[in-house]
Design a protein around this motif. Structure first.
Motif: not given
Length: 852
Positions: A299-309, A334-339, A343-350
């Motif tokens: 949806n227009g955002s890009v997330y880091f994939d910790t599992r695949n990493f 970071e904790s304020n940016f929940e969505t 795919r996993t809770p540990s992923d984060f926005a790039l």
């Protein structure tokens, strides 16, 4: 709980001892957060290289910088100086400025909305009601968060207590400890909101001063109101779309921060990067991570994939493995940016798709802006490449910010086999106030500008240098007391060496060394060795300063032993100026390395603590002559000499002064002061004034005239004074402190006298209130002998007999004894009580005058 294995690959040569001429030498070790232990420091280019690269996380410019920030940046400035100026490394130092961030957007937007709200001509009662509602909303949210954290901590402790392991894994203990610390912080926030609610409930408005009433409300509820207005605006679809609001906000606080760093004496970075200027590089960085299969779009955002990493062979959470998966241990941004898009809770926005009213840039994924962590990875990589020597920041940035930086960089450089983007990660400990870290969110911070109103930049630097850089420190009276004592010790040391050097230059005498000089020389060499050891051991600046302090104490003992010695003295040789200058030069060098002093070019070997500078010989000669004249006058006055002898000394000194010409600057000021003092002493001598008046004039020269000129005159036990240069403000502050101490002592003494007299008054007033002796015994006896006063009949009128007579006599004597002090006082002075009241009143007024 399974044991956590930390990952670190030592640079080439870091695991072998350094040798010179076939012998092992001491190597520099740094506390590396990647291992949580000290490890040998070796540049990426190898043990022989002096080239190192360093990236430090700069400020997120959404508010003023506070002393907690100073602890971070000033401390790393000290470490940088030691690496550059002591160990000789050539450092490429890069720092970023985060000028695009959630906190900046929130603060700028909320400030704007609050200002707009306050401009709507609201009544005070309306604003107070809205403020209270806003505070209650925040209180409910914080209560819920505190409950969640309490529950998680309880669960963790419960699991560990029932674990089959006999001992808790280190990571498990760390997680519990950090949650306990975080819980304490959240409890503090909860109390702050509760206090704000109570304040608003009890607030009594003036009803007449509109501005004052509004200020009273906003002072405690402004932030909560701004948050409520922002929440309402988002729900109503109201956009704050003017990009200049956000840019102006960031620019203001960036300039403010850089000004603070300059005020603290921090060396500027070699490269300063801003997020807003590196958007193309950030977009390219995100795209490569996507191409490498370790990120995904949603949806227009890009997330880091910790599992695949991790599946690609990398380790996630190198710095705080125990924090991975714990939202409560993540930083607020970071904790304020929940969505639900992750795919996993540990992923984060790039890259974050922009929301209405937020600044944005075009990207392959649509309008958006960088995530919190990607900026540092991209900007640092653009300057330093696929590996750097040092990365630094505050303790609170370890997770998720720095852990995510590492992951992003390894994902970006995946095809180059990058497993370690940073060789040494350095983190400063928290600066704590009353057991809590100093933080804007905790509302317990002191701005750098406010701190610099109380401390000089040197004092703050010295305060931080006296702490272990990677441990938490308390900001408070204890740290201030130690810093003040150390600064006074350093200043006194340099001034003492200056006095000895000046005296030896006058006598031109250099004596041979004795056992005292040999001992001091050995002490100096031992200090040099110990300082080197302390710097090699994790740049232990506190230990190095302890070694310097010990050396200064030995110098002071040496000077005390030599005190009274002179070129012609029979009681021993004078102190050796050359050796003292060598010690002073070394102390100066170390203080200069730490940035505590700047070495004047015309005075090598001395610090910029106030000491005599070269090129002012005429002024110094005047100070010497004035000091010796005053010594002679004081000696004559103390020995009850004739006034004519004092006048004769004045005439001789007047002849010396008349020969002094061509003066300017300080020398002219010294000449004027000396002339005025000499004339005053001569006038007192000619008029045969009381010798105490002459001594008083000598004291006024020391305590007033010379203080204004920045000259400290110290009277020694042998009757000879020593002058030292100092800051007039410092001298005045010391005088004020001494006066306050004298006033406190006088108050204490007077208060003791007052208390005793008040007790006397209370005692005698109680005695006066007692009935006459016969009346006091009326409940037991009805008749008394007119001559002896003894009771003759009991209360029922029966005559006393036998033992009853003896008891009655004892009762009478006891009653008389109670009244005896009053009877005696009245016999001595019938008006004693009135006089006692006058004395009490006088003492009370004296105490009030001293305290006032």
């Amino acid at each position: 709980m399974s044991k956590t294995v930390r990952e670190w690959f030592p640079p080439h040569g870091a695991d072998s001892p350094k040798e010179e001429n076939g012998r092992s030498t001491q190597v520099l070790k740094l506390y590396n957060s990647l291992l949580d232990e000290r490890v040998p420091f070796v540049p990426a280019d190898g043990p022989g290289s002096k080239q190192i690269s360093w990236y430090t996380c700069g400020p997120t410019v959404y508010d003023v910088a506070h002393v907690g920030h100073a602890r971070n940046y000033l401390t790393f400035d000290i470490i940088r100086r030691v690496l550059e100026d002591y160990f000789g490394y050539n450092c490429l130092f890069v720092m970023n400025v985060t000028d695009v961030d959630d906190k900046i957007i929130l603060r700028a937007r909320r400030n704007f909305l609050l200002k707009e709200y306050m401009n709507q001509s609201k009544s005070v009662d309306e604003v107070k009601t809205y403020a209270f509602e806003s505070v209650q909303t925040s209180l409910n949210k914080q209560t819920h968060k505190y409950g969640e954290m309490t529950g998680e901590l309880s669960d963790l402790i419960s699991k560990d207590s029932t674990s089959s392991n006999e001992t808790l894994d280190k990571s498990g203990r760390r997680k519990i400890n950090e949650l306990e610390g975080a819980l304490k912080n959240e409890a503090h926030k909860l109390k702050k909101i509760t206090d704000a609610s109570a304040y608003l409930q009890s607030l009594t408005l003036t009803g007449t001063d509109h501005a004052a009433d509004m200020d009273s409300i906003l002072s405690v509820a402004g932030d909560y109101m701004a948050e409520a207005l922002d929440t309402a605006a988002i729900k109503q679809g109201i956009n704050v779309s003017d990009a200049t609001i956000y840019r102006a906000h960031a620019a203001k606080f960036e300039a403010d921060f850089l000004e603070d760093m300059d005020s603290l004496g921090c060396r500027p970075p070699d490269v300063l990067t801003r997020v807003s200027e590196y958007i193309p590089e950030i977009i390219e960085y995100v795209q490569r991570i996507l191409d490498n299969g370790m990120a995904y779009e949603s949806n227009g955002s890009v997330y880091f994939d910790t599992r695949n990493f991790k599946e690609c062979g990398h380790t996630y959470g190198k710095l705080k493995p125990w924090a991975v998966g714990s939202a409560l241990l993540a930083s607020e941004g970071e904790s304020n940016f929940e969505t639900s898009e992750k795919r996993t809770p540990s992923d984060f926005a790039l890259w974050k798709a922009s929301k209405p009213g937020e600044p944005f840039w075009d990207s392959p994924w649509g309008h958006g802006r960088p995530g919190w962590h990607i900026e540092c990875s991209a900007m640092a990589s653009s300057i330093l490449g696929s590996q750097m020597d040092i990365h630094s920041g505050g303790e609170d940035l370890k997770f998720p910010h720095h852990d995510n930086e590492l992951a992003q960089a390894e994902a970006y450089y995946h095809h180059q086999g990058c497993r370690q983007w940073v060789n040494y990660f350095l983190h400063t400990g928290h600066l704590e106030v009353e057991g809590l870290k100093m933080s804007k969110s905790l509302k317990n911070f002191i701005s750098i500008k406010d701190a610099l109103q109380r401390f000089s930049a040197r004092q703050l630097r010295l305060m931080f240098a006296l702490q272990t850089w990677n441990k938490s420190m308390m900001y408070g009276e204890a740290a201030r007391t130690e810093m003040t004592a150390r600064e006074a010790q350093l200043k006194n040391f340099f001034q003492n060496v200056e006095v000895v050097t000046r005296n030896v230059q006058q006598t031109k005498v250099v004596a041979r060394w004795t056992a005292d000089e040999l001992d001091l020389s050995q002490r100096l060499q031992a200090a040099q060795k110990l300082v080197h050891e302390r710097f090699c051991d994790n740049i232990d600046t506190a230990g190095a300063l302890d070694a310097i302090s010990a050396l200064i104490k030995h110098v002071n003992l040496y000077l005390a032993k030599k005190e009274g010695g002179s070129a012609n003295a029979s009681n021993g040789a004078p102190p050796q100026a050359l050796l003292l200058r060598k010690a002073a030069a070394y102390v100066t060098r170390i203080l200069s390395v730490l940035g505590i002093v700047d070495v004047p070019a015309d005075r090598p070997g001395f610090s910029d603590f106030p000491v005599a500078a070269s090129g002012e010989n005429k002024g110094f000669e005047l100070l010497d002559t004035m000091s010796m004249f005053r010594d002679e006058v004081r000696a004559l006055a103390r020995s009850k000499a004739k006034h004519a002898d004092v006048a004769a000394v004045c005439e001789r000194s007047r002849e010396t002064l008349s020969a002094t010409t061509s003066m300017s600057g300080k020398a002219a000021e010294y000449f004027s002061t000396f002339t005025s003092f000499l004339n005053e002493i001569h006038s007192l001598a000619v008029s045969t004034a009381d010798l105490k008046d002459i001594l008083g004039a000598c004291d006024r020269l020391r305590d007033d005239a010379l203080v204004d000129l920045g000259v400290r005159l110290e009277d020694k036990p042998d009757g000879k004074a020593v002058w030292k240069l100092d800051d007039p403000a410092t001298l005045r502050a010391e005088q004020a402190e001494r006066a306050q101490q004298a006033s406190d002592a006088a108050c204490k003494k007077l208060q003791t006298q007052l208390t005793l007299k008040q007790k006397d008054k209370e005692k005698y007033e109680k005695l006066l209130a007692l009935p006459p002796v016969e009346q006091s015994l009326a409940d037991r006896y009805s008749k008394f002998d007119a001559v002896t006063g003894y009771a003759t009949h009991d209360k029922d009128g029966n005559a006393l007999e036998g033992k009853a007579i003896e008891k009655a006599k004892k009762d009478l004597e006891k009653a008389k004894k109670v009244l005896e002090p009053l009877t005696k006082k009245l016999a001595e002075d019938p008006d004693f009580l009135q006089k006692l009241n006058i004395e009490i009143d006088a003492l009370t007024k004296q105490i009030e005058a001293l305290r006032g």
